[in-house]
Design an enzyme around this catalytic site. Sequence first.
Site, PDB file in Angstrom:
ATOM      1  CE  LYS A  56      -6.774   4.993  -5.407  1.00  0.00           C
ATOM      2  NZ  LYS A  56      -6.665   3.513  -5.385  1.00  0.00           N
ATOM      3  CE1 TYR A 276       7.234  23.394  20.660  1.00  0.00           C
ATOM      4  CE2 TYR A 276       6.620  22.389  18.574  1.00  0.00           C
ATOM      5  CZ  TYR A 276       6.446  23.373  19.525  1.00  0.00           C
ATOM      6  OH  TYR A 276       5.491  24.334  19.344  1.00  0.00           O
TER       7      TYR A 276
HETATM    8  C1  LIG Z   1      -5.713   3.110  -6.324  1.00  0.00           C
HETATM    9  C2  LIG Z   1      -5.945   2.006  -7.287  1.00  0.00           C
HETATM   10  C3  LIG Z   1      -5.390   2.062  -8.568  1.00  0.00           C
HETATM   11  C4  LIG Z   1      -4.367   3.093  -8.967  1.00  0.00           C
HETATM   12  O1  LIG Z   1      -3.149   2.727  -8.366  1.00  0.00           O
HETATM   13  P1  LIG Z   1      -1.791   3.514  -8.690  1.00  0.00           P
HETATM   14  O2  LIG Z   1      -0.746   2.693  -8.034  1.00  0.00           O
HETATM   15  O3  LIG Z   1      -1.943   4.872  -8.078  1.00  0.00           O
HETATM   16  O4  LIG Z   1      -1.647   3.590 -10.154  1.00  0.00           O
HETATM   17  C5  LIG Z   1      -5.768   1.086  -9.481  1.00  0.00           C
HETATM   18  N1  LIG Z   1      -6.595   0.095  -9.129  1.00  0.00           N
HETATM   19  C6  LIG Z   1      -7.116  -0.014  -7.886  1.00  0.00           C
HETATM   20  C7  LIG Z   1      -8.019  -1.156  -7.563  1.00  0.00           C
HETATM   21  C8  LIG Z   1      -6.794   0.926  -6.918  1.00  0.00           C
HETATM   22  O5  LIG Z   1      -7.294   0.812  -5.678  1.00  0.00           O
END
Ligand SMILES: *Cc1c(COP(=O)(O)O)cnc(C)c1O
Length: 389
Positions: A56, A276
Amino acid sequence: MITTRAGSQASPFPTEMAMIAASETGVLRIDLDAIAANWRALARWVAPADCGAVVKADAYGLGVARVLPALAAAGCGTFFVATPREAAEARSLDGRARIFVLDGLFPGATDDILAAAAIPCLASLAEVEEWSAHARRIGARLAAALHVDSGLHRLGLTVVEVQRLAARPELLDALDVVLVMSHLAAADDPADPANAVQFQVFERLRGMLPNAPASLAASDGLMLGADFHFDLVRPGYALYGGQAFQGEQAPVSAAVSLFARVLQVRDVEVGGAVGYSGAWRALRPSRIATLAAGYADGYARAASAATGTTGGSVVIHGVRLPIVGRVSMDLITVDVTDCPVRVERGHVAELIGPSLTMETAGAGMRTIGYEVLTRLGQRMQRVYVGGGA
Ligand SMILES: *Cc1c(COP(=O)(O)O)cnc(C)c1O
């Protein structure tokens, strides 16, 4: 002041070299072979359970167009994305893989999900009803995952909804339930009793649903023991070299590094203000290196350090050195006074890499490695290593 050596072994990346193209500020190096090796190592770790890959958010910002084919070539046949649009992109990269949509079914998104031949992780009774109605309408059995809420209280069918669904089995007649899944809230901490509680709730909810392959664990959950593997695990962060789990070391290695060039080095006298608002003032004669990276590159401003406070750090010539003053849009200032090798214009600083993990960088920015990884901007040159590149 951080003056500890970054590690006993020298960084495999030289810090004085022409690794950054002349017109670039820095380089984000993505090792596709390491990502593939991490997937294979996790697949071996969880066998006989199956290992998917979460890609994702553009493969956590690393470029799904490069990462997904590398994982597929390593043998991964199941991918998880968050949204229908991500599913369409994943499908364009792989005609055969199973693609699950973690955000579930957006109202009216049935056609988009079907066009991508993707499988929604149905997360409420309303989603089950909509997907099921669509299946009847088109006279097809549609594949579906059922996402149940075992305690994260974010997405998923509630206990009451699972009971209602169990009482209306005809709702699932038109569906092919290929996965029952849930997600853990505190899997990074093996001592957190919530893990066992969620495990039990998941078992109970699963028992009320049609018998289907099950999935509970992401990167951290799969480290909690074989009980948590069920039929399929869903790692994302660990594939990219992340190590958020607070227990045993996961069988993965670094796959991402970020280097920025040193633009200038200057001497600042006692009392001289850097950056800054003059938030940091030299308490001793100091050498300050200015790096070509900043918050526009995803290097959070929260890594800034005022006088007497600690912010983030970078590694130059194998030595951890503190960020001083404010991180600005394009620039970071670092106190290199204690570096035994004299830092000069043209040298290279490691912001993330083998001697400075994403977790360490994240802690310096008052956040987690995940956020650092997914925010690494587009400005820096990207170099992909391996993966048939
Ligand atoms: C993002 C996500 C994962 C992967 O999680 P990681 O901690 O990056 O391995 C797995 N299952 C769901 C439902 C997620 O939202």
